[in-house]
Design a protein around this motif. Sequence first.
Motif, PDB file in Angstrom:
ATOM      1  N   ARG A 168       0.125   4.259  -0.011  1.00  0.00           N
ATOM      2  CA  ARG A 168      -0.371   5.299   0.877  1.00  0.00           C
ATOM      3  C   ARG A 168       0.062   5.051   2.327  1.00  0.00           C
ATOM      4  O   ARG A 168      -0.029   5.944   3.158  1.00  0.00           O
ATOM      5  CB  ARG A 168      -1.897   5.393   0.788  1.00  0.00           C
ATOM      6  N   ASP A 195       0.850  -1.192   0.000  1.00  0.00           N
ATOM      7  CA  ASP A 195       0.000   0.000   0.000  1.00  0.00           C
ATOM      8  C   ASP A 195       0.882   1.236   0.000  1.00  0.00           C
ATOM      9  O   ASP A 195       1.470   1.600   1.013  1.00  0.00           O
ATOM     10  CB  ASP A 195      -0.909  -0.018   1.240  1.00  0.00           C
ATOM     11  N   PRO A 206      -7.819   9.795   0.524  1.00  0.00           N
ATOM     12  CA  PRO A 206      -8.112   8.507  -0.123  1.00  0.00           C
ATOM     13  C   PRO A 206      -8.949   8.643  -1.390  1.00  0.00           C
ATOM     14  O   PRO A 206      -9.004   7.722  -2.201  1.00  0.00           O
ATOM     15  CB  PRO A 206      -8.854   7.719   0.964  1.00  0.00           C
ATOM     16  N   ARG A 264      -2.627  12.837   2.893  1.00  0.00           N
ATOM     17  CA  ARG A 264      -3.155  11.960   1.857  1.00  0.00           C
ATOM     18  C   ARG A 264      -4.687  11.954   1.920  1.00  0.00           C
ATOM     19  O   ARG A 264      -5.271  11.867   2.995  1.00  0.00           O
ATOM     20  CB  ARG A 264      -2.616  10.554   2.040  1.00  0.00           C
ATOM     21  N   GLY A 306      -1.729  11.403  -4.583  1.00  0.00           N
ATOM     22  CA  GLY A 306      -2.714  11.181  -3.532  1.00  0.00           C
ATOM     23  C   GLY A 306      -2.808  12.229  -2.455  1.00  0.00           C
ATOM     24  O   GLY A 306      -3.541  12.049  -1.472  1.00  0.00           O
TER      25      GLY A 306
END
Length: 210
Positions: free
Chosen positions: A10, A8, A198, A196, A99
Amino acid sequence: MSTDDPTDDRATHRTASLARTTSESSVSVRIDLDGTGRGTVSTGVRFYDHMLLSLAKHSLIDLDIEATGDIDVDAHHTVEDVAILLGDALKEALGDKTGISRFGDATVPLDEALVQAVVDVAGRPYAVHVGEPSGQEYVVIGGQYVGSLTRHVIETLAHHAGIALHVRVISGRDPHHIVEAQFKAIARALRAAVARDPRVQGVPSAKGVL
């Protein structure tokens, strides 16, 4: 460093570690955009240390800053060189900016002082700094920090980080409060901008690149 799911993107911490040495100073900076606001700062200019720790705390950006410089001559070189490296580290840690929220703004009070900061981390360096009361630039705080350094830090940080940074002092009387409210407002604006989101897919720009 990452969380339990290394696939991931992020979840990966965005960090940078830089060092710079000149005839006037030696500076090292480590930054983690996905921190908790932890800071260890030593520049030899104690009021500046206080401001940088406030920046870390209220941005939730972890900062480790170590600097030595010719503060027996003037605090200017050390303050400037730390701002240079901090900006460079922020730019590196942001990476391709996938992001992120991109924009951030905050209005922060500190007793009688009130400051608004607005930031765009799009890679276009620009600084606007207005509203300090007359004479603020000549005030010496903590025996070393001259009021004019605040604008210099803002301009240097914006240039080296590649961000547009607008800071407006709306009100203020106490020189300490005026400076501290600016650092805290910048911190809160950066916190929002580098966060960030989503819902953001790719880079937050119609051009597809920042």
